[in-house]
Design a protein around this motif. Sequence first.
Motif, PDB file in Angstrom:
ATOM      1  N   MET A  40       0.701  -1.184  -0.173  1.00 24.00           N
ATOM      2  CA  MET A  40      -0.045  -0.079   0.037  1.00 24.00           C
ATOM      3  C   MET A  40       0.915   1.196  -0.017  1.00 24.00           C
ATOM      4  O   MET A  40       0.549   2.327  -0.572  1.00 24.00           O
ATOM      5  CB  MET A  40      -0.841   0.066   1.052  1.00 24.00           C
ATOM      6  N   LEU A  41       1.741   1.109   0.861  1.00 21.33           N
ATOM      7  CA  LEU A  41       2.908   2.433   0.974  1.00 21.33           C
ATOM      8  C   LEU A  41       3.629   2.725  -0.380  1.00 21.33           C
ATOM      9  O   LEU A  41       3.418   3.792  -0.765  1.00 21.33           O
ATOM     10  CB  LEU A  41       3.556   2.426   2.116  1.00 21.33           C
ATOM     11  N   GLY A  70       1.146   3.888  -3.193  1.00 23.89           N
ATOM     12  CA  GLY A  70       1.014   5.513  -2.806  1.00 23.89           C
ATOM     13  C   GLY A  70       2.095   6.270  -2.903  1.00 23.89           C
ATOM     14  O   GLY A  70       2.095   7.526  -3.475  1.00 23.89           O
ATOM     15  N   PRO A  92      -3.876   6.366  -1.629  1.00 19.13           N
ATOM     16  CA  PRO A  92      -3.539   5.100  -0.738  1.00 19.13           C
ATOM     17  C   PRO A  92      -4.961   4.368  -0.183  1.00 19.13           C
ATOM     18  O   PRO A  92      -4.857   3.157  -0.072  1.00 19.13           O
ATOM     19  CB  PRO A  92      -3.066   5.931   0.431  1.00 19.13           C
ATOM     20  N   PHE A  93      -6.062   5.151  -0.238  1.00 23.20           N
ATOM     21  CA  PHE A  93      -7.205   4.525  -0.056  1.00 23.20           C
ATOM     22  C   PHE A  93      -7.506   3.281  -1.001  1.00 23.20           C
ATOM     23  O   PHE A  93      -8.183   2.427  -0.884  1.00 23.20           O
ATOM     24  CB  PHE A  93      -8.400   5.444   0.117  1.00 23.20           C
ATOM     25  N   VAL A 126      -5.325   0.341  -0.649  1.00 24.05           N
ATOM     26  CA  VAL A 126      -5.654  -0.462   0.588  1.00 24.05           C
ATOM     27  C   VAL A 126      -6.103  -1.906  -0.187  1.00 24.05           C
ATOM     28  O   VAL A 126      -5.340  -3.123   0.264  1.00 24.05           O
ATOM     29  CB  VAL A 126      -6.634   0.039   1.478  1.00 24.05           C
ATOM     30  N   LEU A 138       4.213   7.355   5.201  1.00 28.96           N
ATOM     31  CA  LEU A 138       3.282   7.866   3.927  1.00 28.96           C
ATOM     32  C   LEU A 138       3.063   8.983   3.698  1.00 28.96           C
ATOM     33  O   LEU A 138       2.341   9.721   4.145  1.00 28.96           O
ATOM     34  CB  LEU A 138       1.718   7.129   4.360  1.00 28.96           C
ATOM     35  N   LEU A 150      -0.486  10.951   1.408  1.00 25.16           N
ATOM     36  CA  LEU A 150      -1.641  11.551   2.042  1.00 25.16           C
ATOM     37  C   LEU A 150      -1.492  13.110   2.508  1.00 25.16           C
ATOM     38  O   LEU A 150      -2.288  13.648   3.180  1.00 25.16           O
ATOM     39  CB  LEU A 150      -1.991  10.690   3.080  1.00 25.16           C
ATOM     40  N   ARG A 170      -9.284  12.757   5.967  1.00 26.01           N
ATOM     41  CA  ARG A 170      -8.318  11.680   5.832  1.00 26.01           C
ATOM     42  C   ARG A 170      -8.893  10.539   7.273  1.00 26.01           C
ATOM     43  O   ARG A 170      -8.938   9.243   7.123  1.00 26.01           O
ATOM     44  CB  ARG A 170      -6.982  12.032   6.327  1.00 26.01           C
ATOM     45  N   THR A 183     -10.929   6.940   6.457  1.00 28.23           N
ATOM     46  CA  THR A 183     -10.282   5.739   7.041  1.00 28.23           C
ATOM     47  C   THR A 183     -10.933   5.106   7.707  1.00 28.23           C
ATOM     48  O   THR A 183     -11.065   3.669   7.964  1.00 28.23           O
ATOM     49  CB  THR A 183      -8.809   6.284   7.775  1.00 28.23           C
ATOM     50  N   ALA A 234      -2.724  -3.141   5.443  1.00 33.68           N
ATOM     51  CA  ALA A 234      -2.867  -2.069   4.504  1.00 33.68           C
ATOM     52  C   ALA A 234      -3.790  -0.937   5.369  1.00 33.68           C
ATOM     53  O   ALA A 234      -3.400   0.427   5.380  1.00 33.68           O
ATOM     54  CB  ALA A 234      -3.251  -2.186   3.340  1.00 33.68           C
ATOM     55  N   VAL A 274      -2.295   2.986   6.634  1.00 35.49           N
ATOM     56  CA  VAL A 274      -3.028   4.045   5.867  1.00 35.49           C
ATOM     57  C   VAL A 274      -3.608   4.982   7.123  1.00 35.49           C
ATOM     58  O   VAL A 274      -3.545   6.215   7.122  1.00 35.49           O
ATOM     59  CB  VAL A 274      -3.959   3.646   5.153  1.00 35.49           C
TER      60      VAL A 274
END
Length: 362
Positions: A82-83, A86, A93-94, A97, A152, A155, A163, A167, A231, A235
């Motif tokens: 995920m990182l 992104g 990043p969403f 995931v 990360l 974001l 955010r 999340t 993930a 995030v």
Amino acid sequence: MPPPLIAVERATAASRVALAAGIAVVLIAASLPFWGEPSWMREFVEIACYFIFAMMWNLLAGYGGMVSIGQQAFFGFGGYVMLMLGNFAGINPFVAVPLGALAAGLIAVPVSFVAFRLSGGYFAIGTWVIAEVFRLSFANVSAVGGGSGTTLTALRGIERATRERTTYWMALACVVAAVALVYLFLRSKRGLALLAIRDNEVAAESQGIPVARMKLAVYVVAAFGAGLAGALYFVGNLRISPDAAFSVNWTAFAIFMVVIGGIGRIEGPLVGALVFWALNKFLSDYGTWYLLGLGLLAIGVTLFFKQGLWGWAQQRWAWSLFPTQRRLLPPALSSSSSSSSSSSSSSSSSSDLERGFHAKHR
């Protein structure tokens, strides 16, 4: 007269009430960002990650019979994918995931070729070794910060409130999806096959169940869920490191929640997660005493509640919020006919007794 059809019951009164209550709780929880504190959302995201991870461990060990202490390998792998998507690929990043979860499920296929060569305690230790290989591998990749980890940064342009709300809603959706998918899977024919494999692999294979294929499917699904939890966790945490991502504490806490709640039950991780959250909320400031309390509680439950807290409640009061078994019910026709025949036989027997009584006195 043709034989009456046999009815099959797959739901209980408790499960219907639980469904209605669960929908109401989810709807109320979905509105939390509009009236709750940001700290509540952060706590929910953390416990949701623990719960999803514990749910997948329960699917793997409690239902599949494959006790693993290295599922943190897929937890950390999902977080790192995920990182990287992104930070380096420019993907939101969403959106990354579920992609990280998918990558964890895919990497589980070649990993299974090594893990499935082992069995029993060797399988458990082998999965731990695999997780350590993952940790050391990412610790030597300088692009993701090496042993110290990285942040990360994808974001950075999103407001903190937006955010946190996103999340939180994603965590809530993942919890609902994890429970629903595991429940539907266990109610299917594949779920019955999985239970048969857990009880006796040889007998299951003799009945035509593809044991190797089923075990691989469950292993991949559990890895996908672990990667999803990883993930989602990172995030929200915004920073990742090999020691945090691949720590054995993830599996240790998951085992604690499953054992406390009840292994081999869908309700087990849910009850265990609530207990773990309460202990973590009110006792985590006591340091080593907190860990000692967790250990003593686990020992006490295993000694006096061998089936877990929910298992004990289910055995005593017959509670089942997520019933996976099938119960055969007698048809209404046969029950009515049997009751009418029994009533007619009882009336005839009573009339015979009455005639015999009058004949005796005459």
